[in-house]
Scaffold this motif. Structure first.
Motif, PDB file in Angstrom:
ATOM      1  N   VAL A  83     -15.147   8.936  10.808  1.00 49.58           N
ATOM      2  CA  VAL A  83     -14.723   9.764  11.946  1.00 49.58           C
ATOM      3  C   VAL A  83     -13.341  10.656  11.423  1.00 49.58           C
ATOM      4  N   GLU A  84     -12.855  11.165  12.543  1.00 49.93           N
ATOM      5  CA  GLU A  84     -12.028  12.327  11.872  1.00 49.93           C
ATOM      6  C   GLU A  84     -11.035  12.112  12.974  1.00 49.93           C
ATOM      7  N   GLY A  85     -10.197  12.074  13.617  1.00 51.60           N
ATOM      8  CA  GLY A  85      -9.137  12.529  14.466  1.00 51.60           C
ATOM      9  C   GLY A  85      -9.308  10.828  15.513  1.00 51.60           C
ATOM     10  N   THR A  86      -8.433  10.508  15.133  1.00 49.45           N
ATOM     11  CA  THR A  86      -8.228   8.890  16.203  1.00 49.45           C
ATOM     12  C   THR A  86      -7.061   8.331  17.280  1.00 49.45           C
ATOM     13  N   LEU A  87      -7.222   8.233  17.954  1.00 43.78           N
ATOM     14  CA  LEU A  87      -6.596   7.238  18.920  1.00 43.78           C
ATOM     15  C   LEU A  87      -6.247   6.406  18.504  1.00 43.78           C
ATOM     16  N   LEU A  88      -5.231   5.855  18.347  1.00 41.40           N
ATOM     17  CA  LEU A  88      -4.600   4.514  17.828  1.00 41.40           C
ATOM     18  C   LEU A  88      -3.874   3.791  18.805  1.00 41.40           C
ATOM     19  N   CYS A  89      -4.269   2.531  19.644  1.00 45.99           N
ATOM     20  CA  CYS A  89      -4.104   2.633  21.455  1.00 45.99           C
ATOM     21  C   CYS A  89      -3.726   0.958  21.021  1.00 45.99           C
ATOM     22  N   HIS A  90      -2.325   0.646  21.626  1.00 41.33           N
ATOM     23  CA  HIS A  90      -1.932  -0.423  22.086  1.00 41.33           C
ATOM     24  C   HIS A  90      -1.907  -1.000  23.478  1.00 41.33           C
ATOM     25  N   VAL A  91      -2.105  -2.189  23.578  1.00 42.48           N
ATOM     26  CA  VAL A  91      -2.391  -2.712  25.163  1.00 42.48           C
ATOM     27  C   VAL A  91      -2.022  -4.300  24.469  1.00 42.48           C
ATOM     28  N   GLY A  92      -0.664  -4.435  25.062  1.00 40.86           N
ATOM     29  CA  GLY A  92       0.493  -5.340  24.870  1.00 40.86           C
ATOM     30  C   GLY A  92       0.586  -5.888  23.137  1.00 40.86           C
ATOM     31  N   PRO A  93       0.892  -7.103  22.830  1.00 42.47           N
ATOM     32  CA  PRO A  93       0.510  -6.439  21.094  1.00 42.47           C
ATOM     33  C   PRO A  93      -0.938  -6.200  20.546  1.00 42.47           C
ATOM     34  N   HIS A  94      -2.119  -5.974  21.237  1.00 40.52           N
ATOM     35  CA  HIS A  94      -2.681  -5.998  20.188  1.00 40.52           C
ATOM     36  C   HIS A  94      -3.573  -4.205  20.206  1.00 40.52           C
ATOM     37  N   ARG A  95      -4.119  -3.962  19.724  1.00 35.18           N
ATOM     38  CA  ARG A  95      -4.305  -2.562  19.325  1.00 35.18           C
ATOM     39  C   ARG A  95      -5.885  -2.275  19.161  1.00 35.18           C
ATOM     40  N   ILE A  96      -6.631  -1.101  19.269  1.00 36.81           N
ATOM     41  CA  ILE A  96      -7.607  -0.979  19.699  1.00 36.81           C
ATOM     42  C   ILE A  96      -7.610   0.815  19.065  1.00 36.81           C
ATOM     43  N   ALA A  97      -8.855   1.617  19.173  1.00 36.24           N
ATOM     44  CA  ALA A  97      -9.083   2.384  18.205  1.00 36.24           C
ATOM     45  C   ALA A  97     -10.161   3.576  18.971  1.00 36.24           C
ATOM     46  N   PHE A  98     -10.198   4.661  19.929  1.00 35.50           N
ATOM     47  CA  PHE A  98     -10.876   5.589  19.484  1.00 35.50           C
ATOM     48  C   PHE A  98     -11.573   6.634  19.158  1.00 35.50           C
ATOM     49  N   GLU A  99     -12.688   7.153  19.291  1.00 33.69           N
ATOM     50  CA  GLU A  99     -12.992   8.790  17.937  1.00 33.69           C
ATOM     51  C   GLU A  99     -11.787   9.481  19.216  1.00 33.69           C
ATOM     52  N   ALA A 100     -11.403  10.670  18.442  1.00 34.05           N
ATOM     53  CA  ALA A 100     -10.215  11.087  19.447  1.00 34.05           C
ATOM     54  C   ALA A 100     -11.588  12.224  20.344  1.00 34.05           C
TER      55      ALA A 100
ATOM     56  N   LEU B 163     -10.990   8.902   8.389  1.00 35.18           N
ATOM     57  CA  LEU B 163     -10.946   7.579   8.078  1.00 35.18           C
ATOM     58  C   LEU B 163     -13.009   7.413   8.054  1.00 35.18           C
ATOM     59  N   SER B 164     -12.282   5.990   7.326  1.00 30.79           N
ATOM     60  CA  SER B 164     -13.884   5.473   6.481  1.00 30.79           C
ATOM     61  C   SER B 164     -14.194   4.666   7.597  1.00 30.79           C
ATOM     62  N   VAL B 165     -15.209   4.350   8.218  1.00 29.92           N
ATOM     63  CA  VAL B 165     -15.663   2.942   9.549  1.00 29.92           C
ATOM     64  C   VAL B 165     -16.224   2.149   8.766  1.00 29.92           C
ATOM     65  N   LEU B 166     -16.301   0.367   9.036  1.00 29.49           N
ATOM     66  CA  LEU B 166     -16.153  -0.519   8.630  1.00 29.49           C
ATOM     67  C   LEU B 166     -17.156  -1.165   9.471  1.00 29.49           C
ATOM     68  N   PRO B 167     -18.585  -1.023   8.979  1.00 29.45           N
ATOM     69  CA  PRO B 167     -19.258  -1.648  10.796  1.00 29.45           C
ATOM     70  C   PRO B 167     -19.406  -3.641  10.848  1.00 29.45           C
ATOM     71  N   PRO B 168     -19.166  -3.255  11.742  1.00 30.80           N
ATOM     72  CA  PRO B 168     -18.706  -5.149  11.921  1.00 30.80           C
ATOM     73  C   PRO B 168     -19.744  -5.519  12.111  1.00 30.80           C
ATOM     74  N   SER B 169     -19.995  -6.611  12.370  1.00 32.77           N
ATOM     75  CA  SER B 169     -20.976  -7.971  11.751  1.00 32.77           C
ATOM     76  C   SER B 169     -21.908  -7.235  13.250  1.00 32.77           C
ATOM     77  N   PRO B 170     -22.969  -8.563  13.154  1.00 30.50           N
ATOM     78  CA  PRO B 170     -23.553  -7.978  14.257  1.00 30.50           C
ATOM     79  C   PRO B 170     -23.220  -9.107  15.812  1.00 30.50           C
ATOM     80  N   VAL B 171     -22.421 -10.259  15.194  1.00 29.96           N
ATOM     81  CA  VAL B 171     -22.212 -11.413  15.793  1.00 29.96           C
ATOM     82  C   VAL B 171     -20.775 -10.680  16.818  1.00 29.96           C
ATOM     83  N   VAL B 172     -20.086 -10.756  16.085  1.00 30.05           N
ATOM     84  CA  VAL B 172     -19.018  -9.365  16.219  1.00 30.05           C
ATOM     85  C   VAL B 172     -19.171  -8.398  17.505  1.00 30.05           C
ATOM     86  N   ALA B 173     -19.986  -7.471  16.772  1.00 30.39           N
ATOM     87  CA  ALA B 173     -20.492  -6.392  18.051  1.00 30.39           C
ATOM     88  C   ALA B 173     -20.314  -6.744  19.390  1.00 30.39           C
ATOM     89  N   GLY B 174     -21.943  -7.367  19.582  1.00 30.48           N
ATOM     90  CA  GLY B 174     -22.504  -8.167  21.029  1.00 30.48           C
ATOM     91  C   GLY B 174     -21.575  -8.432  20.938  1.00 30.48           C
TER      92      GLY B 174
END
Length: 122
Positions: A7-24, A74-85
């Motif tokens: 992924v090239e270009g990400t938005l690194l977001c904060h949600v309270g003490p948590h963090r998530i990212a999205f492709e720009a 950045l390289s994207v590490l794939p999630p396990s199917p359980v986590v993705a679900g």
């Protein structure tokens, strides 16, 4: 497992003490929150509001507390199917930047997931 993507270009977001990212490239604009904004706090069972709203080209919105832009490839590490679900299919994988692991989400799918948490439907 699927091979790791990039992924090239990400938005690194904060949600309270948590963090998530999205492709720009998934974000058409960033807006101020309004009454129709769905907050990412729902995913973490929080009641907080949002300071910034990410908007897709088709109008889906997700509110976050704060964000930073990272232009690195950045390289994207794939999630396990359980986590993705468990994320309603919105989890694309994980990226490591600034020495921290960030869950990389699909913005439109994450918005539908958040709406579904309250039984609002997709």
């Amino acid at each position: 497992m699927l091979p790791a993507g990039r992924v090239e270009g990400t938005l690194l977001c904060h949600v309270g003490p948590h963090r998530i990212a999205f492709e720009a490239g998934e974000v058409a604009s960033i807006a101020a929150p309004d009454a129709g904004t769905v907050s990412a706090h729902r995913a973490f069972l929080g009641a907080g509001g949002a300071q910034r709203v990410l908007v897709t080209a088709t109008g889906e919105t997700v509110g976050v507390d704060g964000l930073e832009i990272d232009s690195e490839v950045l390289s994207v590490l794939p999630p396990s199917p359980v986590v993705a679900g468990a994320s309603g299919g919105s989890l694309r994988g994980f990226v490591i930047t600034r020495g921290v692991l960030w869950p990389l989400l699909r913005l439109d799918a994450f918005q539908r997931y958040l709406r579904g948490l309250d039984g609002e439907g997709a």
